[in-house]
Design a protein around this motif. Structure first.
Motif, PDB file in Angstrom:
ATOM      1  N   GLU A  34       1.397   4.226  -2.930  1.00  0.00           N
ATOM      2  CA  GLU A  34       1.146   5.657  -2.739  1.00  0.00           C
ATOM      3  C   GLU A  34       2.401   6.480  -2.994  1.00  0.00           C
ATOM      4  O   GLU A  34       2.345   7.562  -3.593  1.00  0.00           O
ATOM      5  CB  GLU A  34       0.601   5.910  -1.324  1.00  0.00           C
ATOM      6  CG  GLU A  34      -0.716   5.206  -1.011  1.00  0.00           C
ATOM      7  CD  GLU A  34      -1.831   5.571  -1.973  1.00  0.00           C
ATOM      8  OE1 GLU A  34      -1.808   6.689  -2.545  1.00  0.00           O
ATOM      9  OE2 GLU A  34      -2.730   4.739  -2.182  1.00  0.00           O
ATOM     10  N   LEU A  67      -3.693  -8.352  -0.987  1.00  0.00           N
ATOM     11  CA  LEU A  67      -4.179  -7.021  -0.637  1.00  0.00           C
ATOM     12  C   LEU A  67      -5.450  -6.702  -1.412  1.00  0.00           C
ATOM     13  O   LEU A  67      -6.456  -6.274  -0.833  1.00  0.00           O
ATOM     14  CB  LEU A  67      -3.103  -5.979  -0.931  1.00  0.00           C
ATOM     15  CG  LEU A  67      -3.562  -4.520  -0.926  1.00  0.00           C
ATOM     16  CD1 LEU A  67      -4.004  -4.096   0.469  1.00  0.00           C
ATOM     17  CD2 LEU A  67      -2.461  -3.609  -1.456  1.00  0.00           C
ATOM     18  N   VAL A 124       0.840  -1.202   0.000  1.00  0.00           N
ATOM     19  CA  VAL A 124       0.000   0.000   0.000  1.00  0.00           C
ATOM     20  C   VAL A 124       0.872   1.250   0.000  1.00  0.00           C
ATOM     21  O   VAL A 124       0.684   2.164  -0.811  1.00  0.00           O
ATOM     22  CB  VAL A 124      -0.933   0.024   1.229  1.00  0.00           C
ATOM     23  CG1 VAL A 124      -1.665   1.367   1.317  1.00  0.00           C
ATOM     24  CG2 VAL A 124      -1.959  -1.098   1.154  1.00  0.00           C
TER      25      VAL A 124
END
Length: 299
Positions: free
Chosen positions: A153, A236, A149
């Motif tokens: 980003e 995920l 994650v």
């Protein structure tokens, strides 16, 4: 009538040339990496917006967000266990950032945790990272999944997607205004403006989906180099799919469908698994399957 037809053709060609600027600019750039995920150069369109100014504005917005969160008792203190975990993970990822953006070593990286039920995280231009507790609590993320994650980003910031989107928005606005003026000049009212606005809307959605896919792939590379298992990207998005509500059709969405993301991740695992093996000091063939804490396993 011939003159009017000629005017329409000239107007159409002018609008088409403006709309096509962005994709052509990126296509002309060459690959930047020799191993792992290969990406094109930064979009030349993004140069319409100053990187330094955007980073300053992002830092100001970030400070404002943290201040607001603190005033509501939602900003995690430095000693918070989950915040310390996020900062440890960031400390492993950010040293590899310069591979994708030469300005990254100059950024003042920050990581903060905000109490919110939002299943979300972000990284602003200039390396300003924030996670919401909702994404950690709802998805029960492993360190590998948090790494995926965060790297995703961070990839948005490194590839300057925000800067590129700001430039494309300015171009789209100019096209819409130009189409409206031309349409009225040709006697069709604001038809041209409405058509161009609709076209710009869905073109921008396409660019955004492209940004998301690129961030997934660059994020895999960063995470693997930092010693996080890139196969965690599969579990995920399986978790995200299970937790999320029904999605709009992919062509209407700013994000690729979950199944599309998983398929793209699987297709590129062979490029990043050697990086992960090297980072963890193991032979590629000796790596065990990745198994998430929810029972999903990925080979």
């Amino acid at each position: 009538m011939i003159r009017k037809a000629l005017r329409i053709r000239v107007a159409a060609l002018a609008l088409a040339s403006l709309v096509s600027v962005a994709p052509v600019a990126r296509a002309q750039a060459g690959a930047e990496t020799r191993d792992g995920i290969a990406v094109g150069g930064q979009s030349t369109v993004s140069r319409l917006v100053s990187a330094e100014r955007l980073e300053r504005e992002a830092a100001t917005q970030y400070r404002s967000l943290l201040s607001e969160a603190a005033s509501q008792g939602a900003l995690a203190p430095d000693g918070h266990a989950q915040l310390q975990r996020l900062r440890r993970i960031a400390a492993r990822i950010t040293p590899h950032a310069a591979r994708f953006n030469e300005r990254a070593p100059q950024w003042k990286w920050e990581v903060n945790l905000i109490g919110s039920k939002q299943v979300n995280a972000f990284c602003m231009p200039g390396g300003k990272i924030a996670f919401f507790t909702g994404i950690l609590d709802t998805l029960k993320l492993t360190d590998d999944e948090v790494g995926m994650v965060m790297a995703h980003e961070v990839a948005h910031a490194l590839r300057e997607h925000g800067r590129e989107r700001a430039a494309k928005s300015a171009i789209a606005q100019g096209v819409t205004i130009g189409a409206s003026i031309l349409s009225q000049w040709l006697g069709y009212g604001d038809l041209g403006g409405m058509v161009a606005q609709t076209g710009a809307k869905y073109t921008m959605l396409k660019f955004s989906r492209g940004d998301e896919t690129e961030a997934d792939l660059v994020g895999m590379d960063l995470a693997a180099r930092a010693g996080f298992d890139p196969r965690a990207g599969v579990t995920l998005w399986e978790k995200m799919a299970a937790a999320g509500k029904s999605q709009p059709p992919q062509w209407m969405s700013t994000h690729p469908a979950h199944d599309t993301r998983i398929e793209e991740i699987r297709r590129n695992l062979d490029k990043v698994m050697p990086l992960y093996a090297k980072a963890t000091g193991r032979a590629l063939g000796s790596l065990p399957p990745y198994r998430s804490n929810m029972g999903q396993a990925v080979r």
